[in-house]
Write a protein that holds these residues in place. Sequence first.
Motif, mmCIF file in Angstrom:
data_model
loop_
_atom_site.group_PDB
_atom_site.id
_atom_site.type_symbol
_atom_site.label_atom_id
_atom_site.label_comp_id
_atom_site.label_asym_id
_atom_site.label_seq_id
_atom_site.Cartn_x
_atom_site.Cartn_y
_atom_site.Cartn_z
ATOM 1 N N THR A 104 5.515 -2.632 -1.478
ATOM 2 C CA THR A 104 4.535 -3.098 -2.486
ATOM 3 C C THR A 104 5.005 -4.495 -3.108
ATOM 4 O O THR A 104 6.419 -4.397 -3.671
ATOM 5 N N THR A 105 4.181 -5.318 -3.323
ATOM 6 C CA THR A 105 4.751 -6.492 -3.966
ATOM 7 C C THR A 105 4.145 -6.740 -5.501
ATOM 8 O O THR A 105 2.839 -6.321 -5.426
ATOM 9 N N VAL A 106 4.532 -7.025 -6.322
ATOM 10 C CA VAL A 106 4.151 -7.196 -7.721
ATOM 11 C C VAL A 106 4.312 -8.437 -8.125
ATOM 12 O O VAL A 106 5.383 -9.192 -7.947
ATOM 13 N N VAL A 107 3.127 -9.097 -8.530
ATOM 14 C CA VAL A 107 3.254 -10.713 -8.723
ATOM 15 C C VAL A 107 2.489 -10.796 -10.180
ATOM 16 O O VAL A 107 1.402 -10.164 -10.355
ATOM 17 N N TYR A 108 2.952 -11.742 -10.821
ATOM 18 C CA TYR A 108 2.592 -12.237 -12.085
ATOM 19 C C TYR A 108 1.795 -13.664 -12.121
ATOM 20 O O TYR A 108 2.496 -14.619 -11.654
ATOM 21 N N ILE A 109 0.510 -13.379 -12.404
ATOM 22 C CA ILE A 109 -0.164 -14.630 -12.425
ATOM 23 C C ILE A 109 -0.824 -14.905 -13.933
ATOM 24 O O ILE A 109 -1.586 -14.007 -14.390
ATOM 25 N N SER A 110 -0.556 -16.027 -14.582
ATOM 26 C CA SER A 110 -0.869 -16.396 -15.824
ATOM 27 C C SER A 110 -0.651 -15.140 -16.638
ATOM 28 O O SER A 110 -1.438 -14.775 -17.594
ATOM 29 N N GLY A 111 0.551 -14.447 -16.529
ATOM 30 C CA GLY A 111 1.147 -13.360 -17.508
ATOM 31 C C GLY A 111 0.315 -11.888 -17.199
ATOM 32 O O GLY A 111 0.416 -10.951 -17.632
ATOM 33 N N VAL A 112 -0.688 -11.990 -16.077
ATOM 34 C CA VAL A 112 -1.288 -10.540 -15.503
ATOM 35 C C VAL A 112 -0.575 -10.114 -14.543
ATOM 36 O O VAL A 112 -0.079 -10.997 -13.554
ATOM 37 N N LYS A 113 -0.266 -8.905 -14.384
ATOM 38 C CA LYS A 113 0.249 -8.126 -13.355
ATOM 39 C C LYS A 113 -0.636 -7.965 -12.073
ATOM 40 O O LYS A 113 -1.522 -7.138 -12.476
ATOM 41 N N TYR A 114 -0.350 -8.184 -11.111
ATOM 42 C CA TYR A 114 -1.066 -7.920 -9.928
ATOM 43 C C TYR A 114 -0.293 -7.225 -8.812
ATOM 44 O O TYR A 114 0.815 -7.678 -8.777
ATOM 45 N N GLU A 115 -0.575 -6.262 -8.060
ATOM 46 C CA GLU A 115 0.072 -5.752 -6.995
ATOM 47 C C GLU A 115 -0.671 -5.574 -5.717
ATOM 48 O O GLU A 115 -1.948 -5.413 -5.791
ATOM 49 N N ALA A 116 -0.239 -5.543 -4.459
ATOM 50 C CA ALA A 116 -0.667 -5.194 -3.318
ATOM 51 C C ALA A 116 0.528 -4.488 -2.430
ATOM 52 O O ALA A 116 1.541 -4.588 -2.505
ATOM 53 N N THR A 117 -0.083 -3.587 -1.348
ATOM 54 C CA THR A 117 0.940 -2.836 -0.804
ATOM 55 C C THR A 117 0.722 -3.044 0.626
ATOM 56 O O THR A 117 -0.594 -3.495 1.113
ATOM 57 N N THR A 118 1.661 -2.720 1.660
ATOM 58 C CA THR A 118 1.427 -2.958 3.076
ATOM 59 C C THR A 118 2.423 -1.951 3.728
ATOM 60 O O THR A 118 3.355 -1.407 2.970
ATOM 61 N N GLU A 119 2.158 -1.741 5.071
ATOM 62 C CA GLU A 119 3.255 -0.695 5.775
ATOM 63 C C GLU A 119 3.766 -1.477 6.742
ATOM 64 O O GLU A 119 3.071 -2.521 7.657
ATOM 65 N N VAL A 120 5.066 -1.167 6.979
ATOM 66 C CA VAL A 120 5.714 -1.797 8.067
ATOM 67 C C VAL A 120 6.042 -0.654 9.055
ATOM 68 O O VAL A 120 6.360 0.349 8.888
ATOM 69 N N GLN A 121 5.884 -1.296 10.485
ATOM 70 C CA GLN A 121 5.820 -0.314 11.554
ATOM 71 C C GLN A 121 7.204 -0.921 12.652
ATOM 72 O O GLN A 121 6.774 -2.102 13.043
ATOM 73 N N VAL A 122 7.927 -0.156 12.974
ATOM 74 C CA VAL A 122 8.903 -0.844 13.894
ATOM 75 C C VAL A 122 8.526 -0.424 15.208
ATOM 76 O O VAL A 122 8.346 1.056 15.341
ATOM 77 N N THR A 123 8.401 -1.223 16.178
ATOM 78 C CA THR A 123 8.044 -0.848 17.663
ATOM 79 C C THR A 123 9.385 -1.051 18.491
ATOM 80 O O THR A 123 10.293 -1.644 18.245
ATOM 81 N N ILE A 124 9.282 -0.218 19.280
ATOM 82 C CA ILE A 124 10.209 -0.099 20.551
ATOM 83 C C ILE A 124 9.559 -0.237 21.951
ATOM 84 O O ILE A 124 8.612 0.498 22.266
ATOM 85 N N ALA A 125 9.854 -1.294 22.573
ATOM 86 C CA ALA A 125 9.109 -1.480 24.010
ATOM 87 C C ALA A 125 9.760 -0.412 24.963
ATOM 88 O O ALA A 125 10.809 -0.193 24.929
ATOM 89 N N PRO A 126 8.956 0.179 25.990
ATOM 90 C CA PRO A 126 9.562 1.204 26.821
ATOM 91 C C PRO A 126 10.328 0.463 27.990
ATOM 92 O O PRO A 126 10.479 -0.697 27.897
ATOM 93 N N ASP A 127 11.140 1.243 28.524
ATOM 94 C CA ASP A 127 12.210 0.823 29.784
ATOM 95 C C ASP A 127 11.849 1.606 30.890
ATOM 96 O O ASP A 127 12.096 2.735 31.169
ATOM 97 N N PRO A 128 11.045 0.857 31.957
ATOM 98 C CA PRO A 128 10.881 -0.484 31.954
ATOM 99 C C PRO A 128 9.534 -0.822 31.002
ATOM 100 O O PRO A 128 8.576 0.286 30.828
#
Length: 261
Positions: A104-128
């Motif tokens: 989650t990122t929390v950002v203040y714009i003109s003194g007002v608090k805003y937030e947004a969320t995101t998800e990180v996915q770690v990938t692994i390529a197969p072998d081969p």
Amino acid sequence: MALLVELSLLLVVISAGRLDASGNNAVYCDPTFAVELKESLTLQCTISGDHGYIYWLRGTDTSAVPFIWLEDKIGGEGYGDYDMTDDGALVINSASLQHEGVYTTVVYISGVKYEATTEVQVTIAPDPPCPILNTLCNTKCQSKCSVEVFGDGEIICSIDGSRPKTAVGWNITDTSGISLTVHEAEFRYNTDSDTWVTSLELDYVLDASAGGATITCVAPERDNWESSGTTVTLYYDIGLGREETYEDREKGSGEEMVCTN
């Protein structure tokens, strides 16, 4: 008194909202970001308007202590694993499985608090890094092969060691004089590598006369994969010998690669 309480709650909701005064997203992040293991990733979110302080934290609880922030300068305990750009984007320097999850990122714009969320996915390529038809061709990302077959048998398409779990399917064309049976895919989790092994079986039965099929095992297109599909041409021709058939197919295609059993 009840009115004052309701107004206070309303002010809290507005100050933590994601929409600005025009009804637009004041802060927006893509729902997910994917990164290959050990690669770097920048979580770049869009901020409308001139912003003040920017904070990043794990999870969705905005009352938690941020692990990195941008005030007059970058601060926090996230150095090493993380960094921030001058415009407040979060940088994962070298992705590992512990970096997966919600941010989650929390950002203040003109003194007002805003937030947004995101998800990180770690990938692994197969072998081969491709689907392989290991019961017939046993190849390392060989895009095509031709195999002369007799009677009945099986084809197993497999993906060895991918993250996330990868589904595969069959694309079957040019069937003649052959019966095919498709089984359900099987998935096995490898706890040593934290990856998935996928296998998909297809059984074939040839008629007594000439016949065959062109069969492709297809996986979704992914970054860091050499190929998302592997094709085998099965054939049986009672009018030609094995050696002559191979030579004839090589000359006629120029692209197909010979796979010997």
